[in-house]
Design a protein around this motif. Sequence first.
Motif, PDB file in Angstrom:
ATOM      1  N   TRP A  28       0.902  -1.322   0.162  1.00 33.06           N
ATOM      2  CA  TRP A  28      -0.058   0.109   0.131  1.00 33.06           C
ATOM      3  C   TRP A  28       0.980   1.114   0.015  1.00 33.06           C
ATOM      4  CZ3 TRP A  28      -3.342  -1.840   4.647  1.00 33.06           C
ATOM      5  CH2 TRP A  28      -4.250  -3.002   4.210  1.00 33.06           C
ATOM      6  N   ARG A  29       1.840   1.332   0.949  1.00 35.33           N
ATOM      7  CA  ARG A  29       2.807   2.419   0.852  1.00 35.33           C
ATOM      8  C   ARG A  29       3.356   2.914  -0.504  1.00 35.33           C
ATOM      9  NH1 ARG A  29       3.284   0.417   6.347  1.00 35.33           N
ATOM     10  NH2 ARG A  29       5.295  -0.789   6.074  1.00 35.33           N
ATOM     11  N   HIS A  30       3.848   1.688  -1.130  1.00 31.16           N
ATOM     12  CA  HIS A  30       4.569   1.648  -2.426  1.00 31.16           C
ATOM     13  C   HIS A  30       3.434   2.252  -3.371  1.00 31.16           C
ATOM     14  CE1 HIS A  30       7.241   0.648  -5.688  1.00 31.16           C
ATOM     15  NE2 HIS A  30       6.020   0.201  -6.427  1.00 31.16           N
ATOM     16  N   LEU A  31       2.307   1.631  -3.276  1.00 29.18           N
ATOM     17  CA  LEU A  31       1.233   2.119  -4.387  1.00 29.18           C
ATOM     18  C   LEU A  31       1.034   3.648  -4.086  1.00 29.18           C
ATOM     19  CD1 LEU A  31      -1.224   2.032  -5.996  1.00 29.18           C
ATOM     20  CD2 LEU A  31      -2.452   1.104  -4.273  1.00 29.18           C
ATOM     21  N   ILE A  32       1.019   4.150  -2.730  1.00 26.07           N
ATOM     22  CA  ILE A  32       0.348   5.460  -2.620  1.00 26.07           C
ATOM     23  C   ILE A  32       1.717   6.525  -3.198  1.00 26.07           C
ATOM     24  CG2 ILE A  32       0.318   7.357  -0.851  1.00 26.07           C
ATOM     25  CD1 ILE A  32      -1.013   4.785   0.986  1.00 26.07           C
TER      26      ILE A  32
ATOM     27  N   PHE B 268      -5.951   0.381   3.930  1.00 23.95           N
ATOM     28  CA  PHE B 268      -5.279   1.204   2.867  1.00 23.95           C
ATOM     29  C   PHE B 268      -5.685   2.668   2.964  1.00 23.95           C
ATOM     30  CE2 PHE B 268      -5.666   3.699  -0.898  1.00 23.95           C
ATOM     31  CZ  PHE B 268      -4.656   3.368  -1.574  1.00 23.95           C
ATOM     32  N   LEU B 269      -6.929   3.058   3.334  1.00 21.55           N
ATOM     33  CA  LEU B 269      -7.549   4.284   3.523  1.00 21.55           C
ATOM     34  C   LEU B 269      -6.849   5.264   4.756  1.00 21.55           C
ATOM     35  CD1 LEU B 269     -11.264   4.556   2.821  1.00 21.55           C
ATOM     36  CD2 LEU B 269      -9.266   5.476   1.633  1.00 21.55           C
ATOM     37  N   ARG B 270      -6.582   4.255   6.075  1.00 16.67           N
ATOM     38  CA  ARG B 270      -5.682   4.662   7.246  1.00 16.67           C
ATOM     39  C   ARG B 270      -4.147   5.092   6.539  1.00 16.67           C
ATOM     40  NH1 ARG B 270      -8.937   0.660   9.255  1.00 16.67           N
ATOM     41  NH2 ARG B 270      -7.019  -0.664   9.723  1.00 16.67           N
ATOM     42  N   HIS B 271      -3.832   4.255   6.023  1.00 20.69           N
ATOM     43  CA  HIS B 271      -2.366   4.640   5.521  1.00 20.69           C
ATOM     44  C   HIS B 271      -2.453   5.720   4.507  1.00 20.69           C
ATOM     45  CE1 HIS B 271      -1.128   0.656   6.836  1.00 20.69           C
ATOM     46  NE2 HIS B 271       0.161   1.040   6.620  1.00 20.69           N
ATOM     47  N   LEU B 272      -3.420   5.716   3.456  1.00 25.72           N
ATOM     48  CA  LEU B 272      -3.409   6.677   2.716  1.00 25.72           C
ATOM     49  C   LEU B 272      -3.606   8.160   3.224  1.00 25.72           C
ATOM     50  CD1 LEU B 272      -3.548   7.886  -0.214  1.00 25.72           C
ATOM     51  CD2 LEU B 272      -6.231   7.769  -0.199  1.00 25.72           C
ATOM     52  N   HIS B 273      -4.432   8.141   4.597  1.00 20.09           N
ATOM     53  CA  HIS B 273      -4.627   9.641   5.269  1.00 20.09           C
ATOM     54  C   HIS B 273      -3.302  10.213   5.889  1.00 20.09           C
ATOM     55  CE1 HIS B 273      -6.474  12.455   7.979  1.00 20.09           C
ATOM     56  NE2 HIS B 273      -7.308  12.599   7.034  1.00 20.09           N
ATOM     57  N   ALA B 274      -2.693   9.077   6.408  1.00 19.45           N
ATOM     58  CA  ALA B 274      -1.350   9.255   7.156  1.00 19.45           C
ATOM     59  C   ALA B 274      -0.233   9.832   5.968  1.00 19.45           C
ATOM     60  CB  ALA B 274      -0.832   8.042   7.747  1.00 19.45           C
ATOM     61  N   MET B 275      -0.466   9.536   4.964  1.00 19.42           N
ATOM     62  CA  MET B 275       0.704   9.911   3.777  1.00 19.42           C
ATOM     63  C   MET B 275       0.004  10.908   3.041  1.00 19.42           C
ATOM     64  SD  MET B 275       2.133   6.224   2.924  1.00 19.42           S
ATOM     65  CE  MET B 275       3.313   6.708   1.703  1.00 19.42           C
ATOM     66  N   LEU B 276      -1.062  11.034   2.682  1.00 18.45           N
ATOM     67  CA  LEU B 276      -1.538  12.049   1.863  1.00 18.45           C
ATOM     68  C   LEU B 276      -3.129  12.464   2.308  1.00 18.45           C
ATOM     69  CD1 LEU B 276      -0.926  10.644  -1.785  1.00 18.45           C
ATOM     70  CD2 LEU B 276       0.293  12.472  -0.377  1.00 18.45           C
TER      71      LEU B 276
ATOM     72  N   PHE C 140      -4.272   3.450 -18.565  1.00 21.89           N
ATOM     73  CA  PHE C 140      -2.942   3.580 -18.600  1.00 21.89           C
ATOM     74  C   PHE C 140      -2.458   2.269 -17.666  1.00 21.89           C
ATOM     75  CE2 PHE C 140      -4.482   7.626 -19.208  1.00 21.89           C
ATOM     76  CZ  PHE C 140      -3.889   8.168 -20.318  1.00 21.89           C
ATOM     77  N   GLY C 141      -1.338   1.801 -17.644  1.00 26.40           N
ATOM     78  CA  GLY C 141      -0.957   0.672 -16.922  1.00 26.40           C
ATOM     79  C   GLY C 141       0.460   0.597 -16.679  1.00 26.40           C
ATOM     80  N   ARG C 142       0.952  -0.017 -15.631  1.00 32.44           N
ATOM     81  CA  ARG C 142       2.237  -0.097 -15.477  1.00 32.44           C
ATOM     82  C   ARG C 142       2.490  -1.270 -14.568  1.00 32.44           C
ATOM     83  NH1 ARG C 142       5.675   3.475 -11.744  1.00 32.44           N
ATOM     84  NH2 ARG C 142       6.479   1.515 -11.226  1.00 32.44           N
ATOM     85  N   ARG C 143       3.791  -1.903 -14.324  1.00 30.34           N
ATOM     86  CA  ARG C 143       4.163  -2.914 -13.383  1.00 30.34           C
ATOM     87  C   ARG C 143       4.294  -2.248 -12.118  1.00 30.34           C
ATOM     88  NH1 ARG C 143       4.422  -7.440 -16.156  1.00 30.34           N
ATOM     89  NH2 ARG C 143       5.118  -7.448 -18.331  1.00 30.34           N
ATOM     90  N   LEU C 144       3.906  -2.694 -10.994  1.00 28.86           N
ATOM     91  CA  LEU C 144       3.702  -2.282  -9.615  1.00 28.86           C
ATOM     92  C   LEU C 144       5.161  -1.974  -9.257  1.00 28.86           C
ATOM     93  CD1 LEU C 144       1.836  -1.164  -7.522  1.00 28.86           C
ATOM     94  CD2 LEU C 144       2.117  -2.994  -6.246  1.00 28.86           C
ATOM     95  N   ARG C 145       6.048  -2.948  -9.568  1.00 24.65           N
ATOM     96  CA  ARG C 145       7.530  -2.885  -9.303  1.00 24.65           C
ATOM     97  C   ARG C 145       7.767  -2.360  -7.775  1.00 24.65           C
ATOM     98  NH1 ARG C 145      10.430  -4.165 -13.572  1.00 24.65           N
ATOM     99  NH2 ARG C 145       9.617  -3.451 -15.836  1.00 24.65           N
ATOM    100  N   PHE C 146       7.315  -3.160  -6.858  1.00 22.01           N
ATOM    101  CA  PHE C 146       7.649  -2.910  -5.410  1.00 22.01           C
ATOM    102  C   PHE C 146       9.090  -2.953  -5.310  1.00 22.01           C
ATOM    103  CE2 PHE C 146       8.312  -4.731  -1.233  1.00 22.01           C
ATOM    104  CZ  PHE C 146       7.833  -3.691  -0.394  1.00 22.01           C
TER     105      PHE C 146
END
Length: 230
Positions: free
Chosen positions: A31-35, A58-66, A188-194
């Motif tokens: 999730w953090r990588h996605l954000i 996920f939403l808790r992580h998103l709110h903490a970061m953005l 649009f798309g891409r590999r997530l590439r963690f």
Amino acid sequence: MTGRGEVKPIDSWYVDLEAENAMGEGHAPIWRHLIGLVMERDLSDCTVLDFGCNQGGFLRHLHAMLPFKRGLGVDIAEKSIEKANQLRAGLPIRYEVRSTMQGEDARFDLAFSHEVIYLIPDIAAHAADILSALKPGGVYYAVTGCHTDNPLWPRWRKLVAERTNTVVQDRSITDYARVFSEAGFEVFGRRLRFEGFLPYSGASGWMPDFADELDYYGQTKILFRLVKPR
């Protein structure tokens, strides 16, 4: 099914509730990588949807970061939504048991789903549903590694059927791109590439060996960026 795109609630995703509770911890680094890949960086005035939110992490992580203005997480697993509401800790988020966004026309600036679209029986109805829920110019970020282009998919298909309370769907990366394009999205798309380190935890049913796990998070897992035209 109670209508096109609408799915009846379930008790939980995993048959084993310990696996259900552990899911958020396992997904958190992804999730953090996605954000970090989200192109929109100021969400202070945004309304955000997490479709298939499970226990709401996920939403808790998103709110903490953005930090965002308000968020909604939806899922069909009743126990997961109950847990999500227990954990929201005063954040501007609510969680609901539901399978469609009917009645939410043009409400959201951003939508997210992580390893959800491969479980949706009527993906065309889902694409139309999210398109309708987004504002013009809104964006849907959808992540999945569960597709038929994944070399582990035959193994995983069997495990999903055995270990979860869901019906397995077989779709390729191109199948997803085509359906979302036909719904009206710019695709649009891409590999997530963690890029983070992955812990070695020994053999599991999902990953035959550590090399498979590294390849999966580096090459196989896909991030779609789906834009609603203005």
